[in-house]
Each structure stands twice: as structure tokens, then as C-alpha cells.
Design a protein around this motif. Sequence first.
Motif, mmCIF file in Angstrom:
data_model
loop_
_atom_site.group_PDB
_atom_site.id
_atom_site.type_symbol
_atom_site.label_atom_id
_atom_site.label_comp_id
_atom_site.label_asym_id
_atom_site.label_seq_id
_atom_site.Cartn_x
_atom_site.Cartn_y
_atom_site.Cartn_z
ATOM 1 N N GLU A 75 4.870 -8.990 -3.694
ATOM 2 C CA GLU A 75 3.550 -9.589 -3.876
ATOM 3 C C GLU A 75 2.421 -8.571 -3.779
ATOM 4 O OE1 GLU A 75 3.506 -12.600 -0.885
ATOM 5 O OE2 GLU A 75 5.093 -13.765 -1.844
ATOM 6 N N GLN A 76 2.760 -7.312 -3.546
ATOM 7 C CA GLN A 76 1.748 -6.258 -3.434
ATOM 8 C C GLN A 76 1.085 -6.045 -4.795
ATOM 9 O OE1 GLN A 76 1.031 -4.145 -0.539
ATOM 10 N NE2 GLN A 76 -0.730 -3.751 -1.836
ATOM 11 N N ALA A 77 -0.244 -6.014 -4.797
ATOM 12 C CA ALA A 77 -0.984 -5.791 -6.040
ATOM 13 C C ALA A 77 -0.712 -4.376 -6.547
ATOM 14 C CB ALA A 77 -2.478 -5.982 -5.801
ATOM 15 N N PRO A 78 -0.603 -4.210 -7.875
ATOM 16 C CA PRO A 78 -0.384 -2.872 -8.427
ATOM 17 C C PRO A 78 -1.538 -1.946 -8.072
ATOM 18 C CG PRO A 78 -0.153 -4.538 -10.143
ATOM 19 C CD PRO A 78 -0.664 -5.221 -8.925
ATOM 20 N N GLY A 79 -1.222 -0.725 -7.788
ATOM 21 C CA GLY A 79 -2.236 0.268 -7.455
ATOM 22 C C GLY A 79 -1.667 1.332 -6.543
ATOM 23 N N ALA A 80 -2.572 2.065 -5.920
ATOM 24 C CA ALA A 80 -2.173 3.195 -5.089
ATOM 25 C C ALA A 80 -1.319 2.768 -3.895
ATOM 26 C CB ALA A 80 -3.408 3.944 -4.610
ATOM 27 N N GLU A 81 -1.655 1.636 -3.275
ATOM 28 C CA GLU A 81 -0.889 1.184 -2.113
ATOM 29 C C GLU A 81 0.547 0.821 -2.508
ATOM 30 O OE1 GLU A 81 0.127 0.126 1.807
ATOM 31 O OE2 GLU A 81 -1.404 1.423 0.965
ATOM 32 N N LEU A 82 0.710 0.178 -3.647
ATOM 33 C CA LEU A 82 2.056 -0.143 -4.112
ATOM 34 C C LEU A 82 2.832 1.132 -4.413
ATOM 35 C CD1 LEU A 82 4.232 -2.150 -4.930
ATOM 36 C CD2 LEU A 82 3.171 -2.271 -7.193
ATOM 37 N N ALA A 83 2.192 2.098 -5.040
ATOM 38 C CA ALA A 83 2.851 3.379 -5.337
ATOM 39 C C ALA A 83 3.280 4.070 -4.044
ATOM 40 C CB ALA A 83 1.923 4.280 -6.143
ATOM 41 N N ARG A 84 2.421 4.054 -3.028
ATOM 42 C CA ARG A 84 2.763 4.667 -1.739
ATOM 43 C C ARG A 84 3.964 3.976 -1.112
ATOM 44 N NH1 ARG A 84 2.691 3.575 3.285
ATOM 45 N NH2 ARG A 84 1.638 1.592 2.990
ATOM 46 N N ARG A 85 3.949 2.649 -1.111
ATOM 47 C CA ARG A 85 5.049 1.910 -0.497
ATOM 48 C C ARG A 85 6.364 2.132 -1.236
ATOM 49 N NH1 ARG A 85 3.516 -4.131 0.594
ATOM 50 N NH2 ARG A 85 5.541 -4.024 1.602
ATOM 51 N N LEU A 86 6.307 2.197 -2.563
ATOM 52 C CA LEU A 86 7.531 2.447 -3.334
ATOM 53 C C LEU A 86 8.085 3.828 -3.027
ATOM 54 C CD1 LEU A 86 6.503 0.911 -6.778
ATOM 55 C CD2 LEU A 86 8.174 -0.017 -5.145
ATOM 56 N N THR A 87 7.197 4.801 -2.910
ATOM 57 C CA THR A 87 7.620 6.175 -2.626
ATOM 58 C C THR A 87 8.274 6.287 -1.259
ATOM 59 O OG1 THR A 87 5.839 7.030 -4.003
ATOM 60 C CG2 THR A 87 6.788 8.552 -2.424
ATOM 61 N N GLU A 88 7.771 5.547 -0.294
ATOM 62 C CA GLU A 88 8.264 5.651 1.084
ATOM 63 C C GLU A 88 9.472 4.760 1.367
ATOM 64 O OE1 GLU A 88 4.873 4.841 3.553
ATOM 65 O OE2 GLU A 88 3.911 6.739 3.037
ATOM 66 N N ASP B 49 13.202 3.518 1.546
ATOM 67 C CA ASP B 49 14.555 4.081 1.589
ATOM 68 C C ASP B 49 15.467 3.158 0.783
ATOM 69 O OD1 ASP B 49 16.987 5.212 2.149
ATOM 70 O OD2 ASP B 49 16.987 4.671 4.277
ATOM 71 N N LEU B 50 15.800 3.567 -0.425
ATOM 72 C CA LEU B 50 16.594 2.723 -1.316
ATOM 73 C C LEU B 50 17.967 2.403 -0.751
ATOM 74 C CD1 LEU B 50 15.726 4.265 -4.797
ATOM 75 C CD2 LEU B 50 14.755 2.245 -3.708
ATOM 76 N N ASP B 51 18.540 3.312 0.026
ATOM 77 C CA ASP B 51 19.871 3.085 0.596
ATOM 78 C C ASP B 51 19.873 1.979 1.646
ATOM 79 O OD1 ASP B 51 21.018 5.035 -0.996
ATOM 80 O OD2 ASP B 51 20.618 6.621 0.465
ATOM 81 N N ALA B 52 18.713 1.633 2.179
ATOM 82 C CA ALA B 52 18.642 0.614 3.220
ATOM 83 C C ALA B 52 18.371 -0.780 2.660
ATOM 84 C CB ALA B 52 17.546 0.976 4.227
ATOM 85 N N LEU B 53 18.159 -0.896 1.357
ATOM 86 C CA LEU B 53 17.814 -2.184 0.761
ATOM 87 C C LEU B 53 19.047 -3.013 0.447
ATOM 88 C CD1 LEU B 53 15.048 -1.106 -1.800
ATOM 89 C CD2 LEU B 53 14.758 -1.921 0.548
ATOM 90 N N THR B 54 18.904 -4.318 0.626
ATOM 91 C CA THR B 54 19.947 -5.243 0.198
ATOM 92 C C THR B 54 19.856 -5.368 -1.323
ATOM 93 O OG1 THR B 54 18.531 -7.184 0.342
ATOM 94 C CG2 THR B 54 19.728 -6.559 2.361
ATOM 95 N N PRO B 55 20.866 -5.919 -1.973
ATOM 96 C CA PRO B 55 20.770 -6.087 -3.426
ATOM 97 C C PRO B 55 19.543 -6.896 -3.859
ATOM 98 C CG PRO B 55 23.040 -6.324 -2.743
ATOM 99 C CD PRO B 55 22.213 -6.219 -1.483
ATOM 100 N N TYR C 279 12.374 -4.412 -5.585
ATOM 101 C CA TYR C 279 11.853 -3.052 -5.703
ATOM 102 C C TYR C 279 11.700 -2.674 -7.178
ATOM 103 C CZ TYR C 279 11.528 2.017 -5.176
ATOM 104 O OH TYR C 279 11.109 3.329 -5.241
ATOM 105 N N VAL C 280 12.718 -2.965 -7.973
ATOM 106 C CA VAL C 280 12.671 -2.651 -9.400
ATOM 107 C C VAL C 280 11.550 -3.440 -10.074
ATOM 108 C CG1 VAL C 280 13.923 -2.836 -11.596
ATOM 109 C CG2 VAL C 280 15.076 -1.954 -9.558
ATOM 110 N N ARG C 281 11.401 -4.705 -9.723
ATOM 111 C CA ARG C 281 10.309 -5.506 -10.297
ATOM 112 C C ARG C 281 8.949 -4.934 -9.922
ATOM 113 N NH1 ARG C 281 10.685 -11.523 -9.086
ATOM 114 N NH2 ARG C 281 8.907 -11.494 -10.474
ATOM 115 N N ALA C 282 8.804 -4.461 -8.706
ATOM 116 C CA ALA C 282 7.534 -3.865 -8.272
ATOM 117 C C ALA C 282 7.245 -2.579 -9.040
ATOM 118 C CB ALA C 282 7.567 -3.594 -6.765
ATOM 119 N N THR C 283 8.289 -1.773 -9.298
ATOM 120 C CA THR C 283 8.066 -0.552 -10.077
ATOM 121 C C THR C 283 7.655 -0.895 -11.501
ATOM 122 O OG1 THR C 283 10.402 -0.328 -10.703
ATOM 123 C CG2 THR C 283 9.687 0.843 -8.717
ATOM 124 N N GLN C 284 8.214 -1.950 -12.054
ATOM 125 C CA GLN C 284 7.825 -2.379 -13.402
ATOM 126 C C GLN C 284 6.363 -2.824 -13.439
ATOM 127 O OE1 GLN C 284 10.891 -5.317 -14.017
ATOM 128 N NE2 GLN C 284 12.145 -3.906 -15.219
#
Length: 114
Positions: free
Chosen positions: A50-63, A65-71, A77-82
Motif C-alpha cells: 500500500e506504500q505510495a510510489p516514490g522515494a520511500e517505496l524505492a528505499r524500502r524495496l532496496t532495504e 531482504d528477499l531471502d526472508a520473504l514468504t512467497p 514485493y514484485v507488485r510494488a516494484t512494478q
Amino acid sequence: MNDASRSADGMRGPMKAMSPGVVDFLFRQLVAGEPPEDVQWRHEGVVLGEQAPGAELARRLTETDLDALTPLELFEYVRATQRLVTWAEHLKELAVSRYCSEEAAGTPASPNVR
């Protein structure tokens, strides 16, 4: 017996995303009769989906840890990057449109634009 579906370091595919912490969490949720999703973190702020697109979303995506995410979290995460890519493409289109309209109006673009 040699199982070809297992690699030397353990599981492959979707099970690789299931860290011991995730497996432990899901087991505790199952035993307690709770849903498999972690809903407590929704009370701590805006969820990634639900994070609005912008710098904050980019920061959160960068930080993240993909290995810790459930499917399911990986899917969000992929939807947010899109959403972030779509937002950035829109900004680019606006800038190109403005640049082209200035040239069409006869105003030369500044060579110092970075």
C-alpha cells in the motif's frame, strides 16, 4: 537413495524462501489456529503493498531482504516494484514532453541540465 530434486545446500525452488524463522512462524500460526499471514505488522505502519510510489517505496524495496520473504510477501514485493517502475516511467514521459514542447516553441534547452 539419491534425490535429484535436492541441491547440495538443501531445498530448491519455493522452499528456498522458507527460512527456519518463516517455517517456525507458520508452524506456530497453524498450532494456534491463526491465519498463515503475519497480520501484526500491519499495525506498525504502511504495508509495502500500500506504500505510495516514490522515494520511500524505492528505499524500502532496496532495504528488503528477499531471502526472508514468504512467497506471498515476495509476490507483493514484485507488485510494488512494478508500481515504482510505472511511476518512474510516468515521470520520464512528463519530462520528455516538457523538453519537446520547449524545443517546439523555439526555446533552446539549457545545456547545463543534468
